[in-house]
Design an enzyme around this catalytic site. Sequence first.
Site, PDB file in Angstrom:
ATOM      1  N   LYS A 175       0.884  -1.168   0.000  1.00  0.00           N
ATOM      2  CA  LYS A 175       0.000   0.000   0.000  1.00  0.00           C
ATOM      3  C   LYS A 175       0.921   1.217   0.000  1.00  0.00           C
ATOM      4  O   LYS A 175       1.468   1.603   1.037  1.00  0.00           O
ATOM      5  CB  LYS A 175      -0.881  -0.016   1.255  1.00  0.00           C
ATOM      6  CG  LYS A 175      -2.168   0.754   1.172  1.00  0.00           C
ATOM      7  CD  LYS A 175      -2.047   2.243   0.908  1.00  0.00           C
ATOM      8  CE  LYS A 175      -1.573   3.048   2.062  1.00  0.00           C
ATOM      9  NZ  LYS A 175      -1.322   4.470   1.709  1.00  0.00           N
ATOM     10  N   SER A 229       5.388   8.107   9.779  1.00  0.00           N
ATOM     11  CA  SER A 229       5.498   8.932  10.982  1.00  0.00           C
ATOM     12  C   SER A 229       5.420   8.073  12.253  1.00  0.00           C
ATOM     13  O   SER A 229       4.819   6.997  12.254  1.00  0.00           O
ATOM     14  CB  SER A 229       4.379   9.963  10.994  1.00  0.00           C
ATOM     15  OG  SER A 229       3.138   9.302  10.980  1.00  0.00           O
ATOM     16  N   GLU A 250       9.870   1.846  10.723  1.00  0.00           N
ATOM     17  CA  GLU A 250      10.910   2.865  10.493  1.00  0.00           C
ATOM     18  C   GLU A 250      10.195   4.195  10.551  1.00  0.00           C
ATOM     19  O   GLU A 250       9.325   4.470   9.724  1.00  0.00           O
ATOM     20  CB  GLU A 250      11.553   2.695   9.111  1.00  0.00           C
ATOM     21  CG  GLU A 250      12.289   1.395   8.897  1.00  0.00           C
ATOM     22  CD  GLU A 250      13.520   1.256   9.749  1.00  0.00           C
ATOM     23  OE1 GLU A 250      13.964   2.243  10.359  1.00  0.00           O
ATOM     24  OE2 GLU A 250      14.026   0.123   9.843  1.00  0.00           O
ATOM     25  N   CYS A 284      13.567  11.319   6.414  1.00  0.00           N
ATOM     26  CA  CYS A 284      13.530  10.946   7.830  1.00  0.00           C
ATOM     27  C   CYS A 284      14.888  11.201   8.466  1.00  0.00           C
ATOM     28  O   CYS A 284      14.990  11.391   9.662  1.00  0.00           O
ATOM     29  CB  CYS A 284      13.154   9.485   7.969  1.00  0.00           C
ATOM     30  SG  CYS A 284      14.121   8.436   6.907  1.00  0.00           S
ATOM     31  N   GLU A 385       9.536  16.723  14.977  1.00  0.00           N
ATOM     32  CA  GLU A 385       9.870  16.598  13.554  1.00  0.00           C
ATOM     33  C   GLU A 385       8.994  17.542  12.724  1.00  0.00           C
ATOM     34  O   GLU A 385       7.779  17.547  12.864  1.00  0.00           O
ATOM     35  CB  GLU A 385       9.647  15.157  13.105  1.00  0.00           C
ATOM     36  CG  GLU A 385      10.124  14.928  11.691  1.00  0.00           C
ATOM     37  CD  GLU A 385       9.907  13.495  11.234  1.00  0.00           C
ATOM     38  OE1 GLU A 385       8.796  12.991  11.397  1.00  0.00           O
ATOM     39  OE2 GLU A 385      10.863  12.907  10.705  1.00  0.00           O
TER      40      GLU A 385
HETATM   41  P1  NDP Z   1       2.516   8.799   7.415  1.00  0.00           P
HETATM   42  O1  NDP Z   1       2.808   8.057   8.653  1.00  0.00           O
HETATM   43  O2  NDP Z   1       1.402   9.745   7.412  1.00  0.00           O
HETATM   44  O3  NDP Z   1       2.232   7.777   6.206  1.00  0.00           O
HETATM   45  C1  NDP Z   1       3.063   6.705   5.882  1.00  0.00           C
HETATM   46  C2  NDP Z   1       2.237   5.628   5.212  1.00  0.00           C
HETATM   47  O4  NDP Z   1       1.292   5.110   6.141  1.00  0.00           O
HETATM   48  C3  NDP Z   1       1.411   6.124   4.024  1.00  0.00           C
HETATM   49  O5  NDP Z   1       1.302   5.094   3.058  1.00  0.00           O
HETATM   50  C4  NDP Z   1       0.067   6.394   4.668  1.00  0.00           C
HETATM   51  O6  NDP Z   1      -0.989   6.410   3.739  1.00  0.00           O
HETATM   52  C5  NDP Z   1      -0.034   5.227   5.616  1.00  0.00           C
HETATM   53  N1  NDP Z   1      -0.943   5.418   6.743  1.00  0.00           N
HETATM   54  C6  NDP Z   1      -1.378   6.565   7.296  1.00  0.00           C
HETATM   55  N2  NDP Z   1      -2.240   6.311   8.318  1.00  0.00           N
HETATM   56  C7  NDP Z   1      -2.352   4.958   8.400  1.00  0.00           C
HETATM   57  C8  NDP Z   1      -3.096   4.074   9.242  1.00  0.00           C
HETATM   58  N3  NDP Z   1      -3.876   4.522  10.208  1.00  0.00           N
HETATM   59  N4  NDP Z   1      -2.978   2.744   9.040  1.00  0.00           N
HETATM   60  C9  NDP Z   1      -2.180   2.258   8.078  1.00  0.00           C
HETATM   61  N5  NDP Z   1      -1.475   3.045   7.236  1.00  0.00           N
HETATM   62  C10 NDP Z   1      -1.529   4.384   7.407  1.00  0.00           C
HETATM   63  O7  NDP Z   1       3.892   9.476   7.021  1.00  0.00           O
HETATM   64  P2  NDP Z   1       4.188  10.382   5.737  1.00  0.00           P
HETATM   65  O8  NDP Z   1       3.762   9.713   4.510  1.00  0.00           O
HETATM   66  O9  NDP Z   1       3.650  11.737   6.006  1.00  0.00           O
HETATM   67  O10 NDP Z   1       5.789  10.384   5.733  1.00  0.00           O
HETATM   68  C11 NDP Z   1       6.491  11.194   6.522  1.00  0.00           C
HETATM   69  C12 NDP Z   1       6.978  10.488   7.768  1.00  0.00           C
HETATM   70  O11 NDP Z   1       7.659   9.291   7.444  1.00  0.00           O
HETATM   71  C13 NDP Z   1       7.963  11.299   8.538  1.00  0.00           C
HETATM   72  O12 NDP Z   1       7.653  11.283   9.905  1.00  0.00           O
HETATM   73  C14 NDP Z   1       9.290  10.613   8.308  1.00  0.00           C
HETATM   74  O13 NDP Z   1      10.234  10.791   9.286  1.00  0.00           O
HETATM   75  C15 NDP Z   1       8.884   9.204   8.149  1.00  0.00           C
HETATM   76  N6  NDP Z   1       9.856   8.474   7.348  1.00  0.00           N
HETATM   77  C16 NDP Z   1      10.667   7.582   7.994  1.00  0.00           C
HETATM   78  C17 NDP Z   1      11.653   6.907   7.307  1.00  0.00           C
HETATM   79  C18 NDP Z   1      12.496   5.905   8.024  1.00  0.00           C
HETATM   80  O14 NDP Z   1      13.028   5.026   7.368  1.00  0.00           O
HETATM   81  N7  NDP Z   1      12.667   5.962   9.325  1.00  0.00           N
HETATM   82  C19 NDP Z   1      11.867   7.124   5.876  1.00  0.00           C
HETATM   83  C20 NDP Z   1      10.952   8.062   5.282  1.00  0.00           C
HETATM   84  C21 NDP Z   1       9.981   8.704   6.016  1.00  0.00           C
HETATM   85  P3  NDP Z   1      -1.484   7.765   3.016  1.00  0.00           P
HETATM   86  O15 NDP Z   1      -0.428   8.769   3.178  1.00  0.00           O
HETATM   87  O16 NDP Z   1      -1.715   7.339   1.653  1.00  0.00           O
HETATM   88  O17 NDP Z   1      -2.733   8.135   3.719  1.00  0.00           O
END
Ligand code: NDP
Length: 495
Positions: A175, A229, A250, A284, A385
């Site tokens: 997804k 996140s 992650e 991140c 963040e």
């Molecule tokens: P989100 O946590 O909002 O989203 C990440 C993924 O999770 C997306 O596919 C999102 O779908 C999905 N998602 C959101 N809510 C749910 C839920 N309740 N249940 C299941 N899936 C869900 O993060 P962002 O996309 O905004 O990315 C930014 C964040 O990711 C930052 O905090 C960053 O630090 C972190 N990050 C961490 C990395 C690492 O390796 N540690 C690498 C890259 C980013 P959708 O957005 O389609 O709604």
Amino acid sequence: MPELYKNYIGGKWVEGRSGKTFENHNPADRHDLIGIFPASGSEDVDCAVSAARAAFPRWRLVPAPKRGEILFRAGELLRRRKEEIARAMTREMGKILKETRGDVQEGVDTAFYTGGEGRRLFGETTPSELPDKFAMSVRAPIGVCGLITPWNFPMAIPTWKLFPALLCGNTVVLKPASDTPHTAVKLFEILGEAGLPPGVANLVHGTGGEAGNALVRHRDVRLISFTGSTEVGREIAATCGQGLKRVSLEMGGKNGQIVLADADLNLALEGALWGAFGTTGQRCTATSRLLLHRDIKKEFTEMLIARAEKLKIGDGQDPGVEMGPLINEAARRKVERYVKIAKEEGARLLTGGEICQEGELAEGWFYRPTIFDRVTPDMRIAQEEIFGPVLAILEVKNFDEAIEILNGTPYGLSSSIYTQDVTRAFRAVRDIEAGITYINGPTIGAEVHLPFGGVKESGNGHREAGTTVYDIFSEWKAVFVDYSGKLQKAQIDIE
Ligand code: NDP
């Protein structure tokens, strides 16, 4: 007419069950519609999980070197299509072409690195404590894996999860973030072309709240691998805990770069600029705190402002551009909110702090590189963040204070220190609480053959990439072969 894209389930491109859709726009130009994608719900997830479940019994018996060969082919196809995919990715998520090429290259590297693992995937052999008995450990696949990925590395992160999961003999449902579904479509075109059997990898578009949540809750999904996140990761971990599902997370970071008084300042400057404003601060591992020794703070800050103000902002497809837009309106609003908070808390704005409104920039989610001085460790911009081009400068009086401040956030993903002193460099390696530490390099720049992940609220103890990723996507099995022809009892037959 904009193109209508589909889910990929059981080896076929299929429409979403509900008929609901969402639009995908270019963040550098909100009027540029890339395509329309299915807003999938639990019914679509059900179909995808069923397809993955049906494909598992056969796929797990394909020898790992053969599974690896498919990944080699996928890597070759990715390499061939690198430029086309990079351009589409820049249009879809805004980062500059140099970076999207790097993102595809990470997928290529992961394909080749993982493909080779097909001929290793080592277990251990070890002596048994009993005579005429053989002992070894082997890796076994887990089953159907749910992969949930963010938008900032739309190719690299899905491949980091997908390729090792497949190599281990699992089947998967991906997804991807709803901000970057198009790149995921390209990856799945390649997987099909590389010869992956139907159902082994499935793609379901949609939001996290609907499709993501349905995947996490699905009873037949044995493992969730999530990057995103900390807030969402925490929720996913709780749900997986209830279902006793394996979960690898992650998550966010609040990464700091220390610059000591003996550092090569020009080198540290290049690192800070790349770390803070590369990918518009949306990594991140981005540098969001700069810990400057008081003896060099004034000089270094002046150098930094001069360079940050010269960064060329614009559409990442223009080769001269150095920083693209933020991903969407909500992300820009979040940056604006933090800039306001920083001012209210008493930090001093040195540059930036505003959206870009001139000419074509007004059509996208652009924001100026922003630097705050007089930031104290307890301020929210030093703790939370932001995920945007905002850098907080903190003054430190010595090495020990720098380490203490660096460690003083809930996160622990990446870190960096610039110094010429080998003793301090090694102390930093020992004392920094983070999954990644760079000496004389910026906080960003992972390589696919080293473990990637963070401590504290940045992760939950797993490491992607490297050889450690196989501990996420496989189960260990201990195997004993007793050829003594009699019952032998471990710990009891000790004479
Ligand atoms: P989100 O946590 O909002 O989203 C990440 C993924 O999770 C997306 O596919 C999102 O779908 C999905 N998602 C959101 N809510 C749910 C839920 N309740 N249940 C299941 N899936 C869900 O993060 P962002 O996309 O905004 O990315 C930014 C964040 O990711 C930052 O905090 C960053 O630090 C972190 N990050 C961490 C990395 C690492 O390796 N540690 C690498 C890259 C980013 P959708 O957005 O389609 O709604």
